[in-house]
Write a protein that holds these residues in place. Structure first.
Motif, PDB file in Angstrom:
ATOM      1  N   ASP A 247     -54.255 -91.430  58.229  1.00  9.70           N
ATOM      2  CA  ASP A 247     -54.887 -90.102  58.319  1.00  9.70           C
ATOM      3  C   ASP A 247     -56.332 -90.174  58.802  1.00  9.70           C
ATOM      4  O   ASP A 247     -56.972 -89.143  58.985  1.00  9.70           O
ATOM      5  N   PHE A 248     -56.860 -91.384  58.946  1.00  6.96           N
ATOM      6  CA  PHE A 248     -58.249 -91.525  59.400  1.00  6.96           C
ATOM      7  C   PHE A 248     -58.307 -91.224  60.896  1.00  6.96           C
ATOM      8  O   PHE A 248     -57.708 -91.932  61.698  1.00  6.96           O
ATOM      9  N   ARG A 249     -59.035 -90.159  61.232  1.00  7.05           N
ATOM     10  CA  ARG A 249     -59.025 -89.712  62.632  1.00  7.05           C
ATOM     11  C   ARG A 249     -60.326 -90.003  63.369  1.00  7.05           C
ATOM     12  O   ARG A 249     -60.517 -89.583  64.500  1.00  7.05           O
TER      13      ARG A 249
ATOM     14  N   ASN B  42     -65.740 -91.195  45.507  1.00  2.00           N
ATOM     15  CA  ASN B  42     -64.721 -90.377  44.828  1.00  2.00           C
ATOM     16  C   ASN B  42     -64.100 -91.130  43.663  1.00  2.00           C
ATOM     17  O   ASN B  42     -63.996 -90.618  42.547  1.00  2.00           O
TER      18      ASN B  42
ATOM     19  N   TRP C 247     -66.394 -93.122  55.832  1.00  5.56           N
ATOM     20  CA  TRP C 247     -65.114 -92.776  55.219  1.00  5.56           C
ATOM     21  C   TRP C 247     -64.836 -93.661  54.007  1.00  5.56           C
ATOM     22  O   TRP C 247     -64.433 -93.198  52.943  1.00  5.56           O
TER      23      TRP C 247
ATOM     24  N   ASN D 286     -63.320 -88.839  62.745  1.00  2.76           N
ATOM     25  CA  ASN D 286     -64.326 -87.772  62.805  1.00  2.76           C
ATOM     26  C   ASN D 286     -65.649 -88.234  62.204  1.00  2.76           C
ATOM     27  O   ASN D 286     -66.715 -87.803  62.605  1.00  2.76           O
ATOM     28  N   SER D 287     -65.545 -89.068  61.185  1.00  2.03           N
ATOM     29  CA  SER D 287     -66.734 -89.757  60.682  1.00  2.03           C
ATOM     30  C   SER D 287     -66.493 -91.243  60.925  1.00  2.03           C
ATOM     31  O   SER D 287     -65.387 -91.635  61.291  1.00  2.03           O
TER      32      SER D 287
ATOM     33  N   ARG E 281     -67.028 -92.823  51.158  1.00  4.37           N
ATOM     34  CA  ARG E 281     -66.611 -91.574  50.515  1.00  4.37           C
ATOM     35  C   ARG E 281     -65.479 -91.840  49.522  1.00  4.37           C
ATOM     36  O   ARG E 281     -65.455 -91.300  48.421  1.00  4.37           O
ATOM     37  N   ILE E 282     -64.551 -92.697  49.919  1.00  3.13           N
ATOM     38  CA  ILE E 282     -63.458 -93.051  49.003  1.00  3.13           C
ATOM     39  C   ILE E 282     -64.036 -93.735  47.764  1.00  3.13           C
ATOM     40  O   ILE E 282     -63.663 -93.424  46.628  1.00  3.13           O
TER      41      ILE E 282
ATOM     42  N   LEU F 180     -61.549 -86.295  53.317  1.00  2.00           N
ATOM     43  CA  LEU F 180     -61.677 -87.554  54.046  1.00  2.00           C
ATOM     44  C   LEU F 180     -61.359 -87.402  55.527  1.00  2.00           C
ATOM     45  O   LEU F 180     -61.502 -88.324  56.300  1.00  2.00           O
ATOM     46  N   ASN F 181     -60.888 -86.235  55.903  1.00  2.00           N
ATOM     47  CA  ASN F 181     -60.532 -86.039  57.309  1.00  2.00           C
ATOM     48  C   ASN F 181     -61.196 -84.785  57.850  1.00  2.00           C
ATOM     49  O   ASN F 181     -61.543 -83.875  57.118  1.00  2.00           O
ATOM     50  N   ASN F 182     -61.301 -84.763  59.163  1.00  2.00           N
ATOM     51  CA  ASN F 182     -61.764 -83.564  59.856  1.00  2.00           C
ATOM     52  C   ASN F 182     -63.083 -83.061  59.314  1.00  2.00           C
ATOM     53  O   ASN F 182     -63.308 -81.867  59.204  1.00  2.00           O
ATOM     54  N   TYR F 183     -63.937 -83.965  58.935  1.00  2.00           N
ATOM     55  CA  TYR F 183     -65.183 -83.519  58.339  1.00  2.00           C
ATOM     56  C   TYR F 183     -66.262 -83.359  59.386  1.00  2.00           C
ATOM     57  O   TYR F 183     -66.497 -84.233  60.185  1.00  2.00           O
TER      58      TYR F 183
END
Lengths: 192, 213
Positions: A63-65, A80, A73, A67-68, A76-77, B192-195
């Protein structure tokens, strides 16, 4: 490791190639461990949280695209997971295993002696001050603790921390200011 | 300059985030304020020591074991989506629809507040004066908003400053009301996505994001 190489490793990891993902682990394990240590307060929990961070990253890497950055990323995990861990386990006293017990009264009792040790001119601060600082950081509200750990501990810019935390730079700036005020207030007995 | 504002600038300065003209303002204040000078020195100590106390050195053997632990779990799982992480079972509960659509929730909330406020103003105003709002007053409000939007649209710096100041004021109000703690008492789950970061976007609802990994 160049960004190009990293993208390739991410792509390989997406296809389930474990060795490619392990290369990413090796690159980021130190920084992620430092962060989970700062947030959890002890080595054992920090190691578990860092491992869980990487396992979760592997699971979610499809799912990692991009964008960051992958670095953001991953952080962030880790944030969290660490904050959820703190919430679930209510680990307010987690620093104590390494910092030792802090007797606040004795700290205040020795205030005058510590003032000299903790003055700006003195390069070596007492262990008691450091223990007090650890405890004060530990007692910060979670959002402030996470922000402070990213900016001061991980030496991130406000922009990077904002990306990790999913808030604006203004929020990071304001939280840093409030966190510093709270720390200063708690450490007042040690500071001139 | 008030000391509170100066101390906020000190915090930004310590993080390397202070613009030159703000630094100039801060220096001017510091030259005449012993309290803020002491505050700066204390914060320098805290900064330096906080950086040191979180540093942990692990022997290379420790890192090997750490990596082996990850490798073993990955090998057992086989594929990324088969990974099981300890203590995650509780997180698999069904996600609420409002967590899945934070933007929609925000839009609905703002709309409700705006409509509600307008309704109250008009209704109470009418009840109180038994008259409609003066047209000239309504037009002057409209003109002010129009002028402001024109300025902000043309000047990026002014727009950024306006957004930052507005945001800090709101956050301070939330904090003073104890709201920050309340907000953070939910499950931490940043998207975690599209941010995408937008400087003028509070994104408080990100804390309630839907994506659970």
């Amino acid at each position: 490791m160049k960004a190009e190489g990293e993208s390739q490793l991410i792509e390989q990891a997406r296809r389930g190639e474990i060795e490619a993902f392990m290369e990413l682990v090796k690159k980021y394990e130190h920084r992620i461990f430092q962060l989970t240590y700062r947030l959890s307060g002890n080595r054992e929990d920090a190691a578990d949280l860092a491992q869980e961070t990487f396992l979760q990253a592997f699971r979610a890497i499809k799912d990692f695209r991009g964008n960051s950055s992958f670095h953001t990323w991953l952080h962030r995990i880790a944030v969290n997971r660490s904050l959820n861990f703190l919430k679930r386990h209510n680990r307010e006293k987690s620093y104590r295993d390494e910092a030792g017990q802090i007797d606040e009264n004795s700290g205040r009792g020795r205030q005058k002696a510590e003032l000299k040790v903790a003055s700006p001119e003195d390069s070596s601060l007492s262990e008691e001050f450091r223990a007090g600082l650890k405890k004060a950081i530990e007692e910060l509200p979670p959002a402030f603790r996470a922000t402070f750990s990213l900016v001061v501990g991980q030496e991130m810019s406000h922009k990077e921390a904002a990306e990790v935390l999913g808030c604006s730079e203004g929020t990071v700036s304001w939280r840093m200011h409030e966190a510093r005020k709270m720390l200063k207030k708690k450490l007042q007995p040690f500071l001139t | 300059m008030e000391c509170e504002k100066a101390q906020k600038l000190i915090s930004d300065w310590l993080d390397g985030k202070l613009s030159r003209w703000k630094e100039k303002k801060l220096n001017k204040h510091l030259a005449s304020c012993q309290l803020c000078q002491d505050y700066l020195e204390a914060q320098k100590i805290i900064q330096r020591e906080a950086l040191e106390i979180g540093k942990v050195e692990n022997p290379s053997q420790w890192w090997l074991q750490f990596e082996q632990g990850i490798r073993k779990k990955l090998s057992l799982a086989g594929q990324p989506d088969e990974i099981q992480i300890a203590g995650e079972e509780k997180n698999n509960k069904k996600t609420k629809w409002w967590n899945l659509h934070p933007q929609a929730v925000r839009a609905i909330s703002i709309l409700t507040i705006v409509v509600g406020t307008l309704f109250l103003i008009l209704y109470i105003g009418q009840r109180k004066n038994s008259e409609e709002l003066p047209l000239s007053l309504m037009l002057s409000y409209e003109e002010s908003y129009f002028n402001l939007s024109q300025i902000l649209a043309q000047d990026e710096v002014a727009a950024s400053d306006f957004a930052t100041n507005l945001e800090e004021t709101i956050l301070e109000e939330i904090f003073l009301a104890g709201g920050e703690d309340t907000i953070w008492e939910v499950e931490y789950n940043y998207p975690l996505n599209n941010y995408q970061i937008e400087s003028n976007d509070l994104r408080i609802e990100n804390k309630y994001s839907e994506e659970s990994l």
